[in-house]
Design a protein around this motif. Sequence first.
Motif, PDB file in Angstrom:
ATOM      1  N   ARG A 263       0.829  -1.206   0.000  1.00  0.00           N
ATOM      2  CA  ARG A 263       0.000   0.000   0.000  1.00  0.00           C
ATOM      3  C   ARG A 263       0.863   1.255   0.000  1.00  0.00           C
ATOM      4  O   ARG A 263       0.555   2.232  -0.706  1.00  0.00           O
ATOM      5  CB  ARG A 263      -0.943  -0.005   1.215  1.00  0.00           C
ATOM      6  N   ALA A 264       1.935   1.229   0.785  1.00  0.00           N
ATOM      7  CA  ALA A 264       2.826   2.396   0.853  1.00  0.00           C
ATOM      8  C   ALA A 264       3.487   2.646  -0.494  1.00  0.00           C
ATOM      9  O   ALA A 264       3.564   3.795  -0.967  1.00  0.00           O
ATOM     10  CB  ALA A 264       3.881   2.191   1.939  1.00  0.00           C
ATOM     11  N   PHE A 265       3.991   1.583  -1.148  1.00  0.00           N
ATOM     12  CA  PHE A 265       4.623   1.729  -2.459  1.00  0.00           C
ATOM     13  C   PHE A 265       3.640   2.324  -3.460  1.00  0.00           C
ATOM     14  O   PHE A 265       3.954   3.276  -4.185  1.00  0.00           O
ATOM     15  CB  PHE A 265       5.137   0.374  -2.939  1.00  0.00           C
ATOM     16  N   ARG A 266       2.436   1.785  -3.487  1.00  0.00           N
ATOM     17  CA  ARG A 266       1.441   2.253  -4.449  1.00  0.00           C
ATOM     18  C   ARG A 266       0.949   3.661  -4.112  1.00  0.00           C
ATOM     19  O   ARG A 266       0.678   4.463  -5.011  1.00  0.00           O
ATOM     20  CB  ARG A 266       0.288   1.268  -4.523  1.00  0.00           C
ATOM     21  N   ASP A 267       0.847   3.963  -2.830  1.00  0.00           N
ATOM     22  CA  ASP A 267       0.476   5.327  -2.443  1.00  0.00           C
ATOM     23  C   ASP A 267       1.543   6.320  -2.892  1.00  0.00           C
ATOM     24  O   ASP A 267       1.229   7.428  -3.344  1.00  0.00           O
ATOM     25  CB  ASP A 267       0.283   5.428  -0.930  1.00  0.00           C
ATOM     26  N   GLY A 268       2.812   5.930  -2.730  1.00  0.00           N
ATOM     27  CA  GLY A 268       3.889   6.802  -3.170  1.00  0.00           C
ATOM     28  C   GLY A 268       3.831   7.057  -4.660  1.00  0.00           C
ATOM     29  O   GLY A 268       3.965   8.204  -5.121  1.00  0.00           O
ATOM     30  N   TYR A 269       3.618   6.001  -5.426  1.00  0.00           N
ATOM     31  CA  TYR A 269       3.513   6.171  -6.881  1.00  0.00           C
ATOM     32  C   TYR A 269       2.310   7.059  -7.216  1.00  0.00           C
ATOM     33  O   TYR A 269       2.406   7.997  -8.009  1.00  0.00           O
ATOM     34  CB  TYR A 269       3.376   4.809  -7.557  1.00  0.00           C
ATOM     35  N   GLY A 270       1.177   6.763  -6.580  1.00  0.00           N
ATOM     36  CA  GLY A 270      -0.037   7.503  -6.867  1.00  0.00           C
ATOM     37  C   GLY A 270       0.004   8.960  -6.448  1.00  0.00           C
ATOM     38  O   GLY A 270      -0.806   9.756  -6.904  1.00  0.00           O
ATOM     39  N   SER A 271       0.951   9.332  -5.588  1.00  0.00           N
ATOM     40  CA  SER A 271       1.075  10.735  -5.196  1.00  0.00           C
ATOM     41  C   SER A 271       1.631  11.593  -6.329  1.00  0.00           C
ATOM     42  O   SER A 271       1.553  12.823  -6.274  1.00  0.00           O
ATOM     43  CB  SER A 271       1.970  10.864  -3.963  1.00  0.00           C
ATOM     44  N   VAL A 272       2.191  10.942  -7.373  1.00  0.00           N
ATOM     45  CA  VAL A 272       2.776  11.657  -8.508  1.00  0.00           C
ATOM     46  C   VAL A 272       1.951  11.462  -9.769  1.00  0.00           C
ATOM     47  O   VAL A 272       1.675  12.406 -10.502  1.00  0.00           O
ATOM     48  CB  VAL A 272       4.227  11.195  -8.751  1.00  0.00           C
ATOM     49  N   ARG A 273       1.550  10.230 -10.033  1.00  0.00           N
ATOM     50  CA  ARG A 273       0.776   9.925 -11.237  1.00  0.00           C
ATOM     51  C   ARG A 273      -0.038   8.661 -10.988  1.00  0.00           C
ATOM     52  O   ARG A 273       0.254   7.907 -10.061  1.00  0.00           O
ATOM     53  CB  ARG A 273       1.682   9.762 -12.464  1.00  0.00           C
ATOM     54  N   SER A 274      -1.045   8.440 -11.796  1.00  0.00           N
ATOM     55  CA  SER A 274      -1.887   7.254 -11.627  1.00  0.00           C
ATOM     56  C   SER A 274      -1.096   5.993 -11.957  1.00  0.00           C
ATOM     57  O   SER A 274      -0.236   5.990 -12.857  1.00  0.00           O
ATOM     58  CB  SER A 274      -3.113   7.339 -12.537  1.00  0.00           C
ATOM     59  N   LEU A 275      -1.397   4.920 -11.244  1.00  0.00           N
ATOM     60  CA  LEU A 275      -0.773   3.650 -11.558  1.00  0.00           C
ATOM     61  C   LEU A 275      -1.107   3.256 -12.992  1.00  0.00           C
ATOM     62  O   LEU A 275      -2.247   3.424 -13.440  1.00  0.00           O
ATOM     63  CB  LEU A 275      -1.250   2.567 -10.594  1.00  0.00           C
ATOM     64  N   PRO A 276      -0.136   2.732 -13.739  1.00  0.00           N
ATOM     65  CA  PRO A 276      -0.386   2.367 -15.129  1.00  0.00           C
ATOM     66  C   PRO A 276      -1.213   1.093 -15.230  1.00  0.00           C
ATOM     67  O   PRO A 276      -1.370   0.357 -14.245  1.00  0.00           O
ATOM     68  CB  PRO A 276       1.025   2.142 -15.683  1.00  0.00           C
ATOM     69  N   PRO A 277      -1.741   0.794 -16.408  1.00  0.00           N
ATOM     70  CA  PRO A 277      -2.456  -0.465 -16.591  1.00  0.00           C
ATOM     71  C   PRO A 277      -1.567  -1.642 -16.223  1.00  0.00           C
ATOM     72  O   PRO A 277      -0.366  -1.649 -16.518  1.00  0.00           O
ATOM     73  CB  PRO A 277      -2.794  -0.472 -18.083  1.00  0.00           C
ATOM     74  N   GLY A 278      -2.150  -2.627 -15.560  1.00  0.00           N
ATOM     75  CA  GLY A 278      -1.417  -3.822 -15.177  1.00  0.00           C
ATOM     76  C   GLY A 278      -2.019  -5.044 -15.826  1.00  0.00           C
ATOM     77  O   GLY A 278      -2.935  -4.958 -16.630  1.00  0.00           O
ATOM     78  N   GLY A 279      -1.497  -6.175 -15.478  1.00  0.00           N
ATOM     79  CA  GLY A 279      -2.002  -7.417 -16.039  1.00  0.00           C
ATOM     80  C   GLY A 279      -1.046  -8.539 -15.719  1.00  0.00           C
ATOM     81  O   GLY A 279       0.086  -8.318 -15.276  1.00  0.00           O
ATOM     82  N   ARG A 280      -1.520  -9.764 -15.933  1.00  0.00           N
ATOM     83  CA  ARG A 280      -0.689 -10.927 -15.594  1.00  0.00           C
ATOM     84  C   ARG A 280       0.614 -10.930 -16.385  1.00  0.00           C
ATOM     85  O   ARG A 280       1.658 -11.306 -15.847  1.00  0.00           O
ATOM     86  CB  ARG A 280      -1.469 -12.208 -15.842  1.00  0.00           C
ATOM     87  N   ALA A 281       0.578 -10.554 -17.648  1.00  0.00           N
ATOM     88  CA  ALA A 281       1.796 -10.609 -18.461  1.00  0.00           C
ATOM     89  C   ALA A 281       2.870  -9.676 -17.914  1.00  0.00           C
ATOM     90  O   ALA A 281       4.058 -10.026 -17.892  1.00  0.00           O
ATOM     91  CB  ALA A 281       1.482 -10.264 -19.912  1.00  0.00           C
ATOM     92  N   TYR A 282       2.465  -8.485 -17.457  1.00  0.00           N
ATOM     93  CA  TYR A 282       3.431  -7.560 -16.883  1.00  0.00           C
ATOM     94  C   TYR A 282       4.116  -8.184 -15.666  1.00  0.00           C
ATOM     95  O   TYR A 282       5.347  -8.134 -15.519  1.00  0.00           O
ATOM     96  CB  TYR A 282       2.741  -6.264 -16.436  1.00  0.00           C
ATOM     97  N   ARG A 283       3.311  -8.760 -14.783  1.00  0.00           N
ATOM     98  CA  ARG A 283       3.884  -9.289 -13.552  1.00  0.00           C
ATOM     99  C   ARG A 283       4.698 -10.560 -13.814  1.00  0.00           C
ATOM    100  O   ARG A 283       5.758 -10.747 -13.218  1.00  0.00           O
ATOM    101  CB  ARG A 283       2.786  -9.567 -12.520  1.00  0.00           C
ATOM    102  N   VAL A 284       4.235 -11.427 -14.718  1.00  0.00           N
ATOM    103  CA  VAL A 284       5.011 -12.622 -15.056  1.00  0.00           C
ATOM    104  C   VAL A 284       6.373 -12.225 -15.611  1.00  0.00           C
ATOM    105  O   VAL A 284       7.416 -12.753 -15.202  1.00  0.00           O
ATOM    106  CB  VAL A 284       4.238 -13.496 -16.068  1.00  0.00           C
ATOM    107  N   ALA A 285       6.396 -11.275 -16.550  1.00  0.00           N
ATOM    108  CA  ALA A 285       7.659 -10.846 -17.139  1.00  0.00           C
ATOM    109  C   ALA A 285       8.570 -10.226 -16.086  1.00  0.00           C
ATOM    110  O   ALA A 285       9.776 -10.504 -16.037  1.00  0.00           O
ATOM    111  CB  ALA A 285       7.395  -9.851 -18.266  1.00  0.00           C
ATOM    112  N   ALA A 286       7.999  -9.384 -15.209  1.00  0.00           N
ATOM    113  CA  ALA A 286       8.804  -8.709 -14.190  1.00  0.00           C
ATOM    114  C   ALA A 286       9.378  -9.690 -13.185  1.00  0.00           C
ATOM    115  O   ALA A 286      10.571  -9.630 -12.850  1.00  0.00           O
ATOM    116  CB  ALA A 286       7.944  -7.662 -13.474  1.00  0.00           C
TER     117      ALA A 286
END
Length: 328
Positions: A263-286
Amino acid sequence: MSDAVRERALAETRPGATPASVEPLGRGNRKRTEVIRFDAADPVVVQYSSTPEAIRTEAALLAAVGERTGVPVPCPLGDGVVDGTGWMVTPLVEGRDLHEAFVELGPADRRAVARAFGRYLAEVHEAFRFPRCGRLGVAERAETRAEAARGRDSRLSVRNPIDAADWLRGFGERHTERLPAEFDDLRDALDEVLREPTETDAAPRLFPWDFRPGNALVADGAVTAVLDWEAPLAAPPGVSVAKAEHLVVDWYVPGGETEPLRRAFRDGYGSVRSLPPGGRAYRVAAVASAVVDGEGVVTNPRYPPVDREEAVAFHRRALRRALDGTRE
């Protein structure tokens, strides 16, 4: 590395200063690093690479990150090439290796670090965007003020650019192919996910390849520097968000402690810009990209690092969660 390279680097960045000590550091797999102290000048870090273009690219990126964002980075004092060896000199930043310190921080400080990493990643995503995906290198022509204002970096250009969907599939497949035999039972499912249609409409952004606590320094519970910006990529922002979240949130602490960090990581990101689109392929590759290092050796999460057997079990759990679209 010859003494001539060090002498040239210091002559250009600390002219007239006499080194009092030279301390080799073990940081980094592709570069040699030294801390050099002087009797009457501030200490510096000198890095050497047998691939001059790589260190020129990192120096250009560090300077641009320092100019355009609030991310704490050691801005280069100079860089160059001597006898085929690239060099870069930066100020020495004080702080403790966050890789060692992260698990010793209190819960509030760990959340603050996770929030900072989310914010830093969002800041570089906001500051650097590219027309297509691929490896970044230093372009010859200087960046114009108008291009900088638009966040399009003309000095850092994409080499062999490709579309986002093709890049994502190729990136993921390269890393799943490198998985050792203990992951053979997951290969078909991983390949299937990487072939799924995935939203890739977001403009490619800077993907700092090794953006993690192991490449940061901390003092008094706050990040003092984010280091090691070599091998940068232009990629769909969802990939770098997924990888950074994995390396900051899941890497160091047991599953029961991860959600406040997430939650803290995502809140930090969201304080600057919206989280980008995600999906299983993004997370599998990462997640797949973090399983083995450049030498093909299984990486060891946690601190102190676990042994190979536990590391394989950790990576298998992470890949299964990515396949399921769930988090620990």
